[in-house]
Design a protein around this motif. Structure first.
Motif, PDB file in Angstrom:
ATOM      1  N   THR A   1      -7.226   0.597  13.831  1.00 41.60           N
ATOM      2  CA  THR A   1      -6.799   0.692  12.437  1.00 41.60           C
ATOM      3  C   THR A   1      -7.982   0.733  11.479  1.00 41.60           C
ATOM      4  O   THR A   1      -7.870   1.297  10.385  1.00 41.60           O
ATOM      5  CB  THR A   1      -5.891  -0.492  12.074  1.00 41.60           C
ATOM      6  N   ASP A   2      -9.111   0.146  11.876  1.00 46.27           N
ATOM      7  CA  ASP A   2     -10.280   0.170  10.996  1.00 46.27           C
ATOM      8  C   ASP A   2     -10.791   1.601  10.826  1.00 46.27           C
ATOM      9  O   ASP A   2     -11.014   2.068   9.694  1.00 46.27           O
ATOM     10  CB  ASP A   2     -11.378  -0.743  11.559  1.00 46.27           C
ATOM     11  N   TRP A   3     -10.947   2.314  11.935  1.00 48.93           N
ATOM     12  CA  TRP A   3     -11.404   3.701  11.847  1.00 48.93           C
ATOM     13  C   TRP A   3     -10.333   4.621  11.271  1.00 48.93           C
ATOM     14  O   TRP A   3     -10.646   5.637  10.657  1.00 48.93           O
ATOM     15  CB  TRP A   3     -11.837   4.196  13.229  1.00 48.93           C
ATOM     16  N   GLN A   4      -9.067   4.257  11.439  1.00 46.71           N
ATOM     17  CA  GLN A   4      -8.002   5.061  10.827  1.00 46.71           C
ATOM     18  C   GLN A   4      -8.127   5.064   9.311  1.00 46.71           C
ATOM     19  O   GLN A   4      -7.955   6.097   8.658  1.00 46.71           O
ATOM     20  CB  GLN A   4      -6.627   4.517  11.247  1.00 46.71           C
ATOM     21  N   GLN A   5      -8.417   3.898   8.745  1.00 44.42           N
ATOM     22  CA  GLN A   5      -8.589   3.822   7.296  1.00 44.42           C
ATOM     23  C   GLN A   5      -9.776   4.669   6.845  1.00 44.42           C
ATOM     24  O   GLN A   5      -9.710   5.362   5.815  1.00 44.42           O
ATOM     25  CB  GLN A   5      -8.794   2.362   6.865  1.00 44.42           C
TER      26      GLN A   5
ATOM     27  N   ASN B   1       0.796  -1.231   0.000  1.00 46.42           N
ATOM     28  CA  ASN B   1       0.000   0.000   0.000  1.00 46.42           C
ATOM     29  C   ASN B   1       0.829   1.281   0.000  1.00 46.42           C
ATOM     30  O   ASN B   1       0.282   2.368   0.180  1.00 46.42           O
ATOM     31  CB  ASN B   1      -0.977   0.033   1.180  1.00 46.42           C
TER      32      ASN B   1
ATOM     33  N   GLU C   1      -0.405   5.311  -0.396  1.00 48.52           N
ATOM     34  CA  GLU C   1      -0.019   6.385   0.514  1.00 48.52           C
ATOM     35  C   GLU C   1       0.629   7.537  -0.261  1.00 48.52           C
ATOM     36  O   GLU C   1       0.347   8.714   0.011  1.00 48.52           O
ATOM     37  CB  GLU C   1       0.957   5.849   1.575  1.00 48.52           C
TER      38      GLU C   1
ATOM     39  N   ASN D   1      -1.855   9.418  11.240  1.00 47.16           N
ATOM     40  CA  ASN D   1      -1.535   8.063  11.706  1.00 47.16           C
ATOM     41  C   ASN D   1      -0.983   8.082  13.120  1.00 47.16           C
ATOM     42  O   ASN D   1      -1.419   7.322  13.991  1.00 47.16           O
ATOM     43  CB  ASN D   1      -0.518   7.416  10.761  1.00 47.16           C
TER      44      ASN D   1
ATOM     45  N   LYS E   1      -8.743   8.441   7.050  1.00 46.14           N
ATOM     46  CA  LYS E   1      -7.819   8.834   5.976  1.00 46.14           C
ATOM     47  C   LYS E   1      -8.524   8.872   4.627  1.00 46.14           C
ATOM     48  O   LYS E   1      -8.235   9.732   3.789  1.00 46.14           O
ATOM     49  CB  LYS E   1      -6.625   7.866   5.932  1.00 46.14           C
ATOM     50  N   GLY E   2      -9.453   7.937   4.414  1.00 42.10           N
ATOM     51  CA  GLY E   2     -10.224   7.972   3.172  1.00 42.10           C
ATOM     52  C   GLY E   2     -11.065   9.226   3.061  1.00 42.10           C
ATOM     53  O   GLY E   2     -11.164   9.841   1.989  1.00 42.10           O
TER      54      GLY E   2
END
Length: 414
Positions: free
Chosen positions: A387-391, A340, A344, A377, A394-395
Protein backbone atom coordinates in the motif's frame (compact mmCIF):
# COMPACT_ATOMS: atom_id res chain seq x y z
CA UNK A 1 -28.77 39.04 -70.85
CA UNK A 2 -26.05 36.46 -70.74
CA UNK A 3 -24.37 35.04 -67.69
CA UNK A 4 -20.71 34.09 -67.70
CA UNK A 5 -20.29 30.78 -65.94
CA UNK A 6 -16.73 29.76 -65.10
CA UNK A 7 -16.03 26.22 -64.05
CA UNK A 8 -13.95 25.97 -60.90
CA UNK A 9 -12.16 23.07 -59.40
CA UNK A 10 -13.74 22.30 -56.00
CA UNK A 11 -11.46 23.09 -53.10
CA UNK A 12 -10.42 20.07 -51.04
CA UNK A 13 -12.34 19.63 -47.83
CA UNK A 14 -10.36 20.64 -44.76
CA UNK A 15 -9.24 18.01 -42.28
CA UNK A 16 -12.10 16.91 -40.04
CA UNK A 17 -14.77 18.24 -42.42
CA UNK A 18 -15.20 15.10 -44.46
CA UNK A 19 -12.05 15.34 -46.60
CA UNK A 20 -10.26 12.21 -47.73
CA UNK A 21 -6.62 11.36 -48.10
CA UNK A 22 -4.56 8.43 -49.24
CA UNK A 23 -1.23 6.91 -48.26
CA UNK A 24 0.91 9.15 -46.13
CA UNK A 25 -1.75 11.87 -46.27
CA UNK A 26 -4.23 9.62 -44.48
CA UNK A 27 -1.71 8.80 -41.76
CA UNK A 28 -0.91 12.49 -41.32
CA UNK A 29 -4.62 13.32 -41.20
CA UNK A 30 -5.19 10.80 -38.44
CA UNK A 31 -2.17 12.00 -36.49
CA UNK A 32 -3.38 15.60 -36.77
CA UNK A 33 -6.82 14.56 -35.58
CA UNK A 34 -5.37 12.71 -32.62
CA UNK A 35 -3.24 15.73 -31.69
CA UNK A 36 -6.29 18.01 -31.77
CA UNK A 37 -8.26 15.55 -29.63
CA UNK A 38 -5.43 14.39 -27.37
CA UNK A 39 -7.24 15.61 -24.28
CA UNK A 40 -10.29 13.53 -25.18
CA UNK A 41 -8.48 10.32 -26.15
CA UNK A 42 -5.32 10.50 -24.04
CA UNK A 43 -6.72 8.89 -20.90
CA UNK A 44 -8.62 6.28 -22.93
CA UNK A 45 -5.30 5.17 -24.38
CA UNK A 46 -3.72 5.31 -20.91
CA UNK A 47 -6.53 3.17 -19.47
CA UNK A 48 -6.09 0.64 -22.26
CA UNK A 49 -2.34 0.47 -21.70
CA UNK A 50 -2.78 0.01 -17.95
CA UNK A 51 -5.27 -2.81 -18.50
CA UNK A 52 -2.93 -4.55 -20.97
CA UNK A 53 0.06 -4.07 -18.66
CA UNK A 54 -1.60 -5.63 -15.62
CA UNK A 55 -3.31 -8.31 -17.70
CA UNK A 56 0.15 -9.46 -18.81
CA UNK A 57 1.74 -8.90 -15.40
CA UNK A 58 -0.94 -10.95 -13.61
CA UNK A 59 -1.01 -13.72 -16.26
CA UNK A 60 -4.58 -12.78 -17.18
CA UNK A 61 -5.98 -12.69 -13.63
CA UNK A 62 -6.97 -9.03 -14.02
CA UNK A 63 -9.44 -9.91 -16.78
CA UNK A 64 -10.99 -12.94 -15.15
CA UNK A 65 -14.81 -12.50 -15.13
CA UNK A 66 -14.97 -12.71 -11.34
CA UNK A 67 -12.30 -10.05 -10.93
CA UNK A 68 -13.95 -7.74 -13.45
CA UNK A 69 -17.22 -7.96 -11.49
CA UNK A 70 -15.37 -7.21 -8.25
CA UNK A 71 -13.65 -4.29 -9.95
CA UNK A 72 -17.03 -2.75 -10.75
CA UNK A 73 -18.42 -3.37 -7.27
CA UNK A 74 -15.32 -2.10 -5.47
CA UNK A 75 -15.19 1.20 -7.35
CA UNK A 76 -18.89 1.95 -7.79
CA UNK A 77 -19.13 4.50 -4.98
CA UNK A 78 -15.97 6.34 -6.11
CA UNK A 79 -17.34 6.54 -9.67
CA UNK A 80 -20.62 7.97 -8.37
CA UNK A 81 -18.72 10.61 -6.42
CA UNK A 82 -16.47 11.34 -9.41
CA UNK A 83 -19.48 12.21 -11.58
CA UNK A 84 -20.67 14.84 -9.12
CA UNK A 85 -17.14 16.08 -8.44
CA UNK A 86 -16.52 16.58 -12.15
CA UNK A 87 -19.49 18.98 -12.32
CA UNK A 88 -18.22 20.83 -9.26
CA UNK A 89 -14.74 21.23 -10.76
CA UNK A 90 -16.12 22.26 -14.17
CA UNK A 91 -18.03 25.02 -12.35
CA UNK A 92 -14.72 26.22 -10.89
CA UNK A 93 -15.13 24.90 -7.34
CA UNK A 94 -14.03 22.00 -5.15
CA UNK A 95 -15.80 19.83 -2.57
CA UNK A 96 -13.78 18.36 0.30
CA UNK A 97 -16.80 17.15 2.28
CA UNK A 98 -18.04 14.27 0.13
CA UNK A 99 -16.11 11.55 1.99
CA UNK A 100 -17.48 12.64 5.35
CA UNK A 101 -20.95 13.12 3.86
CA UNK A 102 -20.98 9.54 2.56
CA UNK A 103 -20.13 8.33 6.07
CA UNK A 104 -22.79 10.56 7.61
CA UNK A 105 -25.50 9.33 5.22
CA UNK A 106 -24.43 5.74 5.88
CA UNK A 107 -24.84 6.34 9.62
CA UNK A 108 -28.28 7.89 9.04
CA UNK A 109 -29.27 4.86 6.95
CA UNK A 110 -28.19 2.53 9.76
CA UNK A 111 -30.15 4.50 12.35
CA UNK A 112 -33.26 4.54 10.14
CA UNK A 113 -33.20 0.86 9.16
CA UNK A 114 -31.54 -0.86 12.12
CA UNK A 115 -32.60 1.19 15.13
CA UNK A 116 -35.92 2.66 13.97
CA UNK A 117 -36.92 -0.26 11.71
CA UNK A 118 -37.94 1.96 8.78
CA UNK A 119 -38.44 0.11 5.48
CA UNK A 120 -35.36 0.34 3.30
CA UNK A 121 -37.00 2.04 0.27
CA UNK A 122 -38.33 4.83 2.50
CA UNK A 123 -34.99 5.07 4.30
CA UNK A 124 -33.21 5.43 0.94
CA UNK A 125 -35.47 8.35 -0.01
CA UNK A 126 -34.88 10.00 3.36
CA UNK A 127 -31.11 9.57 3.05
CA UNK A 128 -31.07 11.07 -0.44
CA UNK A 129 -33.06 13.99 0.96
CA UNK A 130 -30.51 14.39 3.77
CA UNK A 131 -27.72 14.50 1.21
CA UNK A 132 -29.59 17.05 -0.89
CA UNK A 133 -30.17 19.28 2.13
CA UNK A 134 -26.51 19.02 3.16
CA UNK A 135 -25.40 19.94 -0.35
CA UNK A 136 -27.92 22.75 -0.54
CA UNK A 137 -26.69 24.27 2.73
CA UNK A 138 -23.11 24.25 1.51
CA UNK A 139 -24.19 25.56 -1.89
CA UNK A 140 -26.05 28.43 -0.23
CA UNK A 141 -23.00 29.61 1.69
CA UNK A 142 -20.84 29.32 -1.43
CA UNK A 143 -23.22 30.83 -3.98
CA UNK A 144 -25.09 33.42 -1.95
CA UNK A 145 -22.76 33.90 1.00
CA UNK A 146 -19.66 34.41 -1.13
CA UNK A 147 -17.53 32.07 1.00
CA UNK A 148 -14.95 30.08 -1.01
CA UNK A 149 -15.96 26.47 -1.65
CA UNK A 150 -12.67 25.23 -0.18
CA UNK A 151 -13.51 26.76 3.22
CA UNK A 152 -17.19 25.79 3.24
CA UNK A 153 -16.58 22.17 2.28
CA UNK A 154 -13.59 21.88 4.60
CA UNK A 155 -15.94 22.92 7.43
CA UNK A 156 -18.50 20.45 6.10
CA UNK A 157 -15.91 17.69 6.13
CA UNK A 158 -15.29 18.26 9.85
CA UNK A 159 -18.98 18.70 10.70
CA UNK A 160 -20.22 15.59 8.90
CA UNK A 161 -17.39 13.47 10.30
CA UNK A 162 -18.27 14.61 13.80
CA UNK A 163 -21.99 13.98 13.28
CA UNK A 164 -21.18 10.47 12.06
CA UNK A 165 -19.36 9.75 15.31
CA UNK A 166 -22.30 11.17 17.27
CA UNK A 167 -25.00 9.17 15.46
CA UNK A 168 -23.07 5.89 15.62
CA UNK A 169 -21.71 6.55 19.13
CA UNK A 170 -18.29 5.47 17.89
CA UNK A 171 -19.49 1.96 16.98
CA UNK A 172 -20.20 0.02 13.79
CA UNK A 173 -23.94 -0.45 13.18
CA UNK A 174 -25.59 -3.11 11.01
CA UNK A 175 -26.70 -5.31 9.31
CA UNK A 176 -28.83 -3.79 6.56
CA UNK A 177 -31.93 -5.37 4.95
CA UNK A 178 -31.35 -7.86 2.15
CA UNK A 179 -33.07 -5.62 -0.40
CA UNK A 180 -30.56 -2.82 0.08
CA UNK A 181 -27.63 -5.24 0.11
CA UNK A 182 -28.69 -6.56 -3.30
CA UNK A 183 -28.49 -3.04 -4.74
CA UNK A 184 -24.80 -2.83 -3.88
CA UNK A 185 -23.79 -6.50 -4.22
CA UNK A 186 -26.48 -8.11 -6.35
CA UNK A 187 -26.66 -9.01 -10.04
CA UNK A 188 -29.38 -8.92 -12.66
CA UNK A 189 -31.66 -11.99 -12.64
CA UNK A 190 -31.34 -14.86 -15.10
CA UNK A 191 -33.87 -14.84 -17.95
CA UNK A 192 -34.37 -16.86 -21.12
CA UNK A 193 -32.84 -20.19 -22.21
CA UNK A 194 -29.54 -21.60 -21.01
CA UNK A 195 -26.80 -20.22 -23.31
CA UNK A 196 -23.85 -20.49 -20.88
CA UNK A 197 -24.01 -16.69 -20.71
CA UNK A 198 -26.17 -14.24 -18.82
CA UNK A 199 -28.80 -13.40 -21.46
CA UNK A 200 -30.02 -10.14 -19.98
CA UNK A 201 -26.45 -8.83 -19.71
CA UNK A 202 -25.81 -9.72 -23.36
CA UNK A 203 -28.98 -7.90 -24.41
CA UNK A 204 -28.07 -4.80 -22.43
CA UNK A 205 -24.51 -4.85 -23.79
CA UNK A 206 -25.65 -4.98 -27.43
CA UNK A 207 -28.21 -2.25 -26.74
CA UNK A 208 -25.46 -0.09 -25.22
CA UNK A 209 -23.24 -0.55 -28.28
CA UNK A 210 -26.11 0.48 -30.58
CA UNK A 211 -26.90 3.50 -28.38
CA UNK A 212 -23.29 4.67 -28.28
CA UNK A 213 -22.90 4.40 -32.06
CA UNK A 214 -26.17 6.26 -32.62
CA UNK A 215 -25.16 8.99 -30.16
CA UNK A 216 -21.69 9.43 -31.67
CA UNK A 217 -23.02 9.61 -35.25
CA UNK A 218 -25.71 12.11 -34.24
CA UNK A 219 -23.22 14.29 -32.39
CA UNK A 220 -20.85 14.26 -35.37
CA UNK A 221 -23.61 15.29 -37.77
CA UNK A 222 -24.72 18.06 -35.44
CA UNK A 223 -21.17 19.39 -35.18
CA UNK A 224 -20.83 19.34 -38.95
CA UNK A 225 -24.12 21.25 -39.35
CA UNK A 226 -22.67 24.06 -37.26
CA UNK A 227 -19.32 23.93 -39.10
CA UNK A 228 -17.49 22.78 -35.99
CA UNK A 229 -14.23 20.88 -36.19
CA UNK A 230 -14.70 17.11 -36.04
CA UNK A 231 -12.15 14.27 -36.09
CA UNK A 232 -11.27 12.76 -39.49
CA UNK A 233 -13.76 10.13 -40.64
CA UNK A 234 -11.18 7.33 -40.47
CA UNK A 235 -10.31 8.28 -36.89
CA UNK A 236 -14.03 8.52 -36.09
CA UNK A 237 -14.57 4.96 -37.37
CA UNK A 238 -11.58 3.78 -35.35
CA UNK A 239 -13.09 5.39 -32.28
CA UNK A 240 -16.44 3.63 -32.83
CA UNK A 241 -14.70 0.27 -33.32
CA UNK A 242 -12.63 0.77 -30.16
CA UNK A 243 -15.66 1.75 -28.06
CA UNK A 244 -17.71 -1.13 -29.45
CA UNK A 245 -14.92 -3.62 -28.79
CA UNK A 246 -14.45 -2.35 -25.21
CA UNK A 247 -18.18 -2.55 -24.40
CA UNK A 248 -18.46 -5.98 -26.05
CA UNK A 249 -15.46 -7.30 -24.11
CA UNK A 250 -16.87 -6.05 -20.81
CA UNK A 251 -20.28 -7.49 -21.69
CA UNK A 252 -18.89 -10.96 -22.47
CA UNK A 253 -16.78 -11.00 -19.31
CA UNK A 254 -19.71 -10.05 -17.09
CA UNK A 255 -22.11 -12.37 -18.92
CA UNK A 256 -19.78 -15.32 -18.42
CA UNK A 257 -19.87 -14.87 -14.61
CA UNK A 258 -23.04 -13.78 -12.80
CA UNK A 259 -24.13 -11.03 -15.16
CA UNK A 260 -24.11 -7.28 -14.80
CA UNK A 261 -24.10 -5.96 -11.21
CA UNK A 262 -27.15 -3.88 -10.34
CA UNK A 263 -24.93 -0.99 -9.32
CA UNK A 264 -23.50 -0.97 -12.86
CA UNK A 265 -26.97 -0.13 -14.17
CA UNK A 266 -27.14 2.75 -11.68
CA UNK A 267 -23.80 4.00 -12.98
CA UNK A 268 -25.00 3.63 -16.55
CA UNK A 269 -28.11 5.71 -15.87
CA UNK A 270 -26.02 8.41 -14.17
CA UNK A 271 -23.50 8.44 -17.02
CA UNK A 272 -26.13 8.75 -19.75
CA UNK A 273 -28.28 11.22 -17.80
CA UNK A 274 -25.54 13.59 -16.69
CA UNK A 275 -23.75 13.22 -20.01
CA UNK A 276 -26.89 14.38 -21.80
CA UNK A 277 -27.39 17.28 -19.38
CA UNK A 278 -23.83 18.52 -19.78
CA UNK A 279 -23.90 18.22 -23.58
CA UNK A 280 -27.41 19.37 -24.45
CA UNK A 281 -29.24 20.98 -21.52
CA UNK A 282 -29.09 24.70 -20.81
CA UNK A 283 -27.88 24.21 -17.26
CA UNK A 284 -25.01 22.08 -18.54
CA UNK A 285 -23.85 24.89 -20.81
CA UNK A 286 -24.20 27.33 -17.92
CA UNK A 287 -21.98 25.13 -15.72
CA UNK A 288 -19.28 25.20 -18.39
CA UNK A 289 -19.79 28.95 -18.82
CA UNK A 290 -19.35 29.96 -15.19
CA UNK A 291 -16.30 27.71 -14.84
CA UNK A 292 -14.70 28.89 -18.08
CA UNK A 293 -15.30 32.62 -17.80
CA UNK A 294 -17.45 33.85 -14.93
CA UNK A 295 -17.54 37.58 -15.86
CA UNK A 296 -18.56 36.75 -19.44
CA UNK A 297 -21.17 34.32 -18.19
CA UNK A 298 -22.71 37.00 -15.97
CA UNK A 299 -22.81 39.46 -18.85
CA UNK A 300 -24.54 36.79 -20.94
CA UNK A 301 -27.33 36.50 -18.39
CA UNK A 302 -26.25 33.27 -16.70
CA UNK A 303 -27.57 33.06 -13.14
CA UNK A 304 -24.27 31.95 -11.70
CA UNK A 305 -25.42 31.82 -8.08
CA UNK A 306 -28.37 29.58 -8.89
CA UNK A 307 -26.21 27.28 -11.01
CA UNK A 308 -23.56 26.98 -8.29
CA UNK A 309 -26.25 26.26 -5.70
CA UNK A 310 -27.71 23.47 -7.87
CA UNK A 311 -24.27 21.97 -8.55
CA UNK A 312 -23.60 21.52 -4.83
CA UNK A 313 -27.13 20.28 -4.16
CA UNK A 314 -26.55 17.65 -6.84
CA UNK A 315 -23.18 16.77 -5.31
CA UNK A 316 -24.86 16.22 -1.96
CA UNK A 317 -27.40 13.81 -3.47
CA UNK A 318 -24.71 11.83 -5.28
CA UNK A 319 -22.62 11.69 -2.09
CA UNK A 320 -25.69 10.31 -0.30
CA UNK A 321 -26.16 7.69 -3.02
CA UNK A 322 -22.48 6.73 -2.75
CA UNK A 323 -22.84 6.49 1.02
CA UNK A 324 -25.81 4.14 0.69
CA UNK A 325 -23.97 1.93 -1.81
CA UNK A 326 -20.84 1.81 0.35
CA UNK A 327 -22.72 1.01 3.56
CA UNK A 328 -24.84 -1.65 1.84
CA UNK A 329 -21.81 -3.25 0.21
CA UNK A 330 -20.10 -3.77 3.59
CA UNK A 331 -23.44 -4.38 5.35
CA UNK A 332 -22.64 -1.91 8.12
CA UNK A 333 -22.16 1.78 8.83
CA UNK A 334 -18.79 2.68 10.32
CA UNK A 335 -17.45 5.93 11.82
CA UNK A 336 -14.34 5.50 9.67
CA UNK A 337 -16.26 5.07 6.41
CA UNK A 338 -15.50 7.39 3.51
CA UNK A 339 -11.92 8.22 4.52
CA UNK A 340 -10.09 9.85 1.59
CA UNK A 341 -13.08 9.36 -0.73
CA UNK A 342 -12.99 13.06 -1.56
CA UNK A 343 -9.35 12.73 -2.65
CA UNK A 344 -10.14 9.72 -4.82
CA UNK A 345 -13.04 11.56 -6.49
CA UNK A 346 -10.97 14.69 -7.08
CA UNK A 347 -8.09 12.63 -8.47
CA UNK A 348 -10.45 10.73 -10.77
CA UNK A 349 -11.82 14.02 -12.11
CA UNK A 350 -8.40 15.50 -12.85
CA UNK A 351 -7.08 12.27 -14.33
CA UNK A 352 -10.22 12.18 -16.47
CA UNK A 353 -9.53 15.56 -18.02
CA UNK A 354 -10.86 18.23 -15.64
CA UNK A 355 -8.94 21.50 -15.45
CA UNK A 356 -7.89 23.33 -12.31
CA UNK A 357 -9.20 26.57 -13.79
CA UNK A 358 -12.66 25.11 -14.46
CA UNK A 359 -14.76 25.04 -17.61
CA UNK A 360 -13.24 21.81 -18.95
CA UNK A 361 -14.19 18.17 -18.43
CA UNK A 362 -16.75 15.50 -19.25
CA UNK A 363 -18.81 13.02 -17.27
CA UNK A 364 -17.30 10.17 -19.27
CA UNK A 365 -13.86 11.54 -18.38
CA UNK A 366 -14.72 11.23 -14.68
CA UNK A 367 -15.64 7.57 -15.20
CA UNK A 368 -12.42 6.94 -17.14
CA UNK A 369 -10.35 8.62 -14.42
CA UNK A 370 -12.07 6.54 -11.75
CA UNK A 371 -11.44 3.36 -13.73
CA UNK A 372 -7.76 4.27 -14.11
CA UNK A 373 -7.45 4.48 -10.34
CA UNK A 374 -9.56 1.36 -9.84
CA UNK A 375 -7.53 -0.75 -12.27
CA UNK A 376 -4.30 0.53 -10.71
CA UNK A 377 -5.50 -0.43 -7.22
CA UNK A 378 -6.76 -3.82 -8.32
CA UNK A 379 -3.76 -4.64 -10.48
CA UNK A 380 -1.22 -3.62 -7.85
CA UNK A 381 -3.03 -5.73 -5.24
CA UNK A 382 -2.95 -8.73 -7.56
CA UNK A 383 0.80 -8.45 -8.14
CA UNK A 384 1.50 -7.88 -4.44
CA UNK A 385 2.62 -4.25 -4.44
CA UNK A 386 2.38 -2.79 -0.93
CA UNK A 387 0.00 0.00 0.00
CA UNK A 388 2.93 2.36 0.55
CA UNK A 389 4.13 2.08 -3.04
CA UNK A 390 0.53 2.13 -4.28
CA UNK A 391 0.11 5.60 -2.83
CA UNK A 392 3.35 6.73 -4.48
CA UNK A 393 2.31 5.39 -7.88
CA UNK A 394 -1.18 6.92 -7.73
CA UNK A 395 0.33 10.25 -6.74
CA UNK A 396 2.67 10.12 -9.73
CA UNK A 397 -0.24 9.29 -12.05
CA UNK A 398 -2.21 12.27 -10.75
CA UNK A 399 0.82 14.55 -11.12
CA UNK A 400 1.39 13.30 -14.66
CA UNK A 401 -2.26 13.91 -15.61
CA UNK A 402 -2.30 17.47 -14.29
CA UNK A 403 1.16 18.13 -15.74
CA UNK A 404 -0.11 17.00 -19.14
CA UNK A 405 -3.03 19.42 -18.79
CA UNK A 406 -0.67 22.32 -18.05
CA UNK A 407 1.67 21.36 -20.92
CA UNK A 408 -1.25 21.04 -23.32
CA UNK A 409 -2.55 24.51 -22.39
CA UNK A 410 0.86 26.11 -22.86
CA UNK A 411 1.30 24.40 -26.22
CA UNK A 412 -2.12 25.58 -27.42
CA UNK A 413 -1.46 29.08 -26.13
CA UNK A 414 1.88 29.31 -27.92
Amino acid sequence: MSTDVTAKTPAPAPPGKGGTATGGGLLQLMLDGMRRNMRQYGMLFALGLIVVLFAVWTDGDLLLPRNVSNLVLQNSYILILAIGMMLVIIAGHIDLSVGSLTAFVGSMAAVFMVKQDISWPLAVVLCLAVGAVAGAIQGFFIAYGGIPSFIVTLAGMLIFRGLTEIFLEGQTLGPFPDGLQKVANGFLPEVGPNTNYHNLTLLLGFAMIAFVIFQEVRDRRRQQEFNLDVPPFKLFLLKLVAIGAAVLTLTMLLASYKGAPIVLLILGVLLVGFGYVMRNAIIGRHIYAIGGNLPAAKLSGVKDKKVTFLVFLNMGMLAALAGLVFAARFNAASPKAGLNFELEAIAASFIGGASMSGGVGTVLGAIIGGLVLGVLNNGMNLVGIGTDWQQVIKGLVLLAAVGFDVWNKRKVGS
